[in-house]
Scaffold this active site. Structure first.
Site, PDB file in Angstrom:
ATOM      1  N   ASP A 193      33.231  58.105  27.259  1.00 46.69           N
ATOM      2  CA  ASP A 193      33.693  57.139  28.252  1.00 46.69           C
ATOM      3  C   ASP A 193      33.113  55.748  28.030  1.00 46.69           C
ATOM      4  O   ASP A 193      33.806  54.739  28.177  1.00 46.69           O
ATOM      5  CB  ASP A 193      33.306  57.603  29.667  1.00 46.69           C
ATOM      6  CG  ASP A 193      34.332  58.535  30.269  1.00 46.69           C
ATOM      7  OD1 ASP A 193      35.353  58.814  29.596  1.00 46.69           O
ATOM      8  OD2 ASP A 193      34.115  59.004  31.396  1.00 46.69           O
TER       9      ASP A 193
ATOM     10  N   HIS B 212      31.723  51.897  38.843  1.00 41.59           N
ATOM     11  CA  HIS B 212      31.104  53.204  38.578  1.00 41.59           C
ATOM     12  C   HIS B 212      29.670  53.105  38.069  1.00 41.59           C
ATOM     13  O   HIS B 212      28.991  54.118  37.954  1.00 41.59           O
ATOM     14  CB  HIS B 212      31.920  53.989  37.547  1.00 41.59           C
ATOM     15  CG  HIS B 212      33.283  54.377  38.014  1.00 41.59           C
ATOM     16  ND1 HIS B 212      33.495  55.044  39.189  1.00 41.59           N
ATOM     17  CD2 HIS B 212      34.508  54.194  37.443  1.00 41.59           C
ATOM     18  CE1 HIS B 212      34.805  55.265  39.344  1.00 41.59           C
ATOM     19  NE2 HIS B 212      35.431  54.746  38.308  1.00 41.59           N
TER      20      HIS B 212
ATOM     21  N   GLY C 192      31.841  55.965  33.577  1.00 41.67           N
ATOM     22  CA  GLY C 192      33.245  55.654  33.770  1.00 41.67           C
ATOM     23  C   GLY C 192      33.681  54.284  33.292  1.00 41.67           C
ATOM     24  O   GLY C 192      34.342  53.548  34.039  1.00 41.67           O
TER      25      GLY C 192
ATOM     26  N   ASP D 216      41.108  51.117  43.946  1.00 45.75           N
ATOM     27  CA  ASP D 216      41.233  51.765  42.637  1.00 45.75           C
ATOM     28  C   ASP D 216      41.597  53.228  42.848  1.00 45.75           C
ATOM     29  O   ASP D 216      41.193  53.839  43.832  1.00 45.75           O
ATOM     30  CB  ASP D 216      39.886  51.655  41.914  1.00 45.75           C
ATOM     31  CG  ASP D 216      39.966  51.912  40.428  1.00 45.75           C
ATOM     32  OD1 ASP D 216      40.197  53.067  40.040  1.00 45.75           O
ATOM     33  OD2 ASP D 216      39.772  50.957  39.653  1.00 45.75           O
TER      34      ASP D 216
ATOM     35  N   HIS E 149      40.398  55.615  41.313  1.00 47.44           N
ATOM     36  CA  HIS E 149      39.156  56.368  41.186  1.00 47.44           C
ATOM     37  C   HIS E 149      38.178  55.940  42.276  1.00 47.44           C
ATOM     38  O   HIS E 149      38.066  54.757  42.588  1.00 47.44           O
ATOM     39  CB  HIS E 149      38.521  56.128  39.811  1.00 47.44           C
ATOM     40  CG  HIS E 149      39.400  56.507  38.660  1.00 47.44           C
ATOM     41  ND1 HIS E 149      40.375  55.657  38.151  1.00 47.44           N
ATOM     42  CD2 HIS E 149      39.458  57.638  37.920  1.00 47.44           C
ATOM     43  CE1 HIS E 149      40.988  56.254  37.142  1.00 47.44           C
ATOM     44  NE2 HIS E 149      40.453  57.453  36.981  1.00 47.44           N
TER      45      HIS E 149
ATOM     46  N   ASP F  45      45.401  51.118  38.948  1.00 48.14           N
ATOM     47  CA  ASP F  45      45.712  52.391  38.307  1.00 48.14           C
ATOM     48  C   ASP F  45      46.338  53.418  39.244  1.00 48.14           C
ATOM     49  O   ASP F  45      46.501  54.585  38.869  1.00 48.14           O
ATOM     50  CB  ASP F  45      44.476  52.978  37.628  1.00 48.14           C
ATOM     51  CG  ASP F  45      43.230  52.952  38.501  1.00 48.14           C
ATOM     52  OD1 ASP F  45      43.334  52.514  39.659  1.00 48.14           O
ATOM     53  OD2 ASP F  45      42.167  53.362  38.020  1.00 48.14           O
TER      54      ASP F  45
ATOM     55  N   TYR G  35      45.419  50.940  33.411  1.00 46.76           N
ATOM     56  CA  TYR G  35      45.458  51.303  32.002  1.00 46.76           C
ATOM     57  C   TYR G  35      46.855  51.206  31.391  1.00 46.76           C
ATOM     58  O   TYR G  35      47.018  51.467  30.208  1.00 46.76           O
ATOM     59  CB  TYR G  35      44.833  52.697  31.829  1.00 46.76           C
ATOM     60  CG  TYR G  35      43.469  52.711  32.463  1.00 46.76           C
ATOM     61  CD1 TYR G  35      42.386  52.091  31.837  1.00 46.76           C
ATOM     62  CD2 TYR G  35      43.278  53.210  33.754  1.00 46.76           C
ATOM     63  CE1 TYR G  35      41.154  52.010  32.453  1.00 46.76           C
ATOM     64  CE2 TYR G  35      42.047  53.140  34.380  1.00 46.76           C
ATOM     65  CZ  TYR G  35      40.984  52.531  33.724  1.00 46.76           C
ATOM     66  OH  TYR G  35      39.761  52.439  34.347  1.00 46.76           O
TER      67      TYR G  35
END
Length: 385
Positions: free
Chosen positions: A91, A133, A141, A169, A171, A258, A302
């Site tokens: 990552d 992150h 991350g 996000d 995530h 994302d 992404y």
């Protein structure tokens, strides 16, 4: 200067793990160029970043970790030792001058903070930031230094303000949440895909803060394949109630793109309708509670060609009161289609029926509504009593 400011330099693109890594800051340049193509950026609004110093990084990160990042970027590292700091993983690979590239992103976010908090700008945007992150002593991350957490701690110490952190996000904004989990002056809100199938696996409704910070951490983990209508309902309802409950002095938003249905790493089904709603409500909250003070950063995203530039450009357009609909600038399309591996969208909006219908839509919507109710239980129960 009282207009919004855009923190940018091509040096910010130096945060690059390798050519095959999904985290690609070329998306920042694509967004910058899209805004330029439509005449939405003036020269006086673009501010070049300054690199954050070690003292600023140490507001959140351990000194040993900062030194480890420096050594790794200089090629002076032991593989096993680096792994204990989260460096050299799949990552978060090691790359040359990673400390300088990461510290520049932090510095850009801190510049955004100072411009707004010192009254030199109404709002500020650093699309290279949003690395939510990163932990005190560990990379995670795709994130080395957590510019969001550093900026919030910087604001608390320098300006003595209450900060509302809003993370959209896909995530969970774990690094920021845990940094301020016991702090009553920082309220964190994260709307993200459930961690059942997605990194980092945290962000449950039950994560509400601890000690003095209990009741100031809000998580809305939503089901995979959530679409615009349900996503927007959760976002609007939660943010309006939380802002009224917390009454912030400044709003800081992390704007990962994302959750878009084209994103290759997540399982949500948002369209540009969602990304038009996000900054509009953030501005409303800033104007209503914070005297307009709003700092925004980027984050995940992404599909760097079709989704991110349109989503991120809308933040800046909303900050400046500029409306955009219909065709994208032909100059931008003609310039970048030659280099894009995919066909670029021709309009600001996504076309109708752009993805296959989700068979569980009603079930997902009902499940998300229950999540919203549980997440806001403390606020709503307090109002009843």
């Amino acid at each position: 200067m009282k207009k919004p400011v855009f923190i940018y330099s091509e040096q910010l693109l130096n945060y690059k793990f390798n050519d095959d890594h999904p985290f690609n800051h070329f998306r920042v340049k694509l967004t910058y160029d899209l805004l330029n193509s439509m005449g939405a950026l003036t020269e006086e609004q673009v501010i070049p970043p300054l690199e954050a110093c070690d003292e600023q990084l140490a507001l959140i990160h351990d000194r040993a970790y900062i030194e480890a990042v420096k050594k790794a970027g200089e090629g002076d590292y032991d593989e096993s030792a680096s792994l204990t700091f989260g460096l050299g993983t799949e990552d978060t690979p090691i790359f040359p001058h990673m400390h300088e590239a990461s510290a520049l992103i932090v510095g850009a976010t801190l510049q955004a903070v100072d411009m707004v908090m010192e009254g030199k700008a109404t709002h500020a945007l650093n699309l290279s930031g949003g690395l939510h992150h990163g932990f005190r002593g560990k990379a995670s991350g795709f994130c080395i230094y957590n510019d969001c957490s550093i900026a919030i701690e910087y604001m608390r110490r320098k300006y003595g303000v209450k900060v509302l952190y809003v993370d959209t996000d896909a995530h969970h904004g774990d690094g920021v949440q845990w940094a301020f989990y016991d702090d009553a002056d920082v309220c964190t809100v994260s709307i993200h895909e459930t961690g059942r199938y997605l990194f980092p696996g945290t962000g449950q409704i039950t994560e509400k803060g601890q000690g003095k910070g209990y009741g100031f951490s809000f998580n809305l983990p939503i089901d995979a394949f959530t679409e615009d209508e349900s996503w927007i309902e959760l976002y609007k309802t939660s943010l309006l109630e939380i802002a009224d409950y917390f009454k912030p002095d400044v709003i800081f938003t992390q704007n990962g793109a994302d959750a878009h249905f084209l994103d290759p790493l997540t399982h949500l089904c948002s369209t540009m309708k969602t990304y038009d709603t996000i900054p509009r409500l953030a501005k409303t909250i800033a104007d209503a509670y914070c005297g307009g003070r709003w700092i925004a950063v980027g984050g995940g995203g992404y599909d760097i060609w079709r989704a991110v530039p349109r989503a991120w450009a809308r933040i800046w357009l909303v900050m400046n009161g500029i409306e955009a609909s219909g065709p994208l600038p032909s100059t931008w399309l003609n310039k970048w289609q030659k280099k894009s591996p995919v066909t670029l969208p021709e309009t600001w909006e996504d076309r109708e029926n752009a993805y296959k219908p989700i068979p569980r839509k009603q079930e997902i919507t009902e499940k998300n509504a229950l999540t919203l109710s549980k997440a806001l239980y403390l606020i709503r129960n307090e109002k009843r009593t």
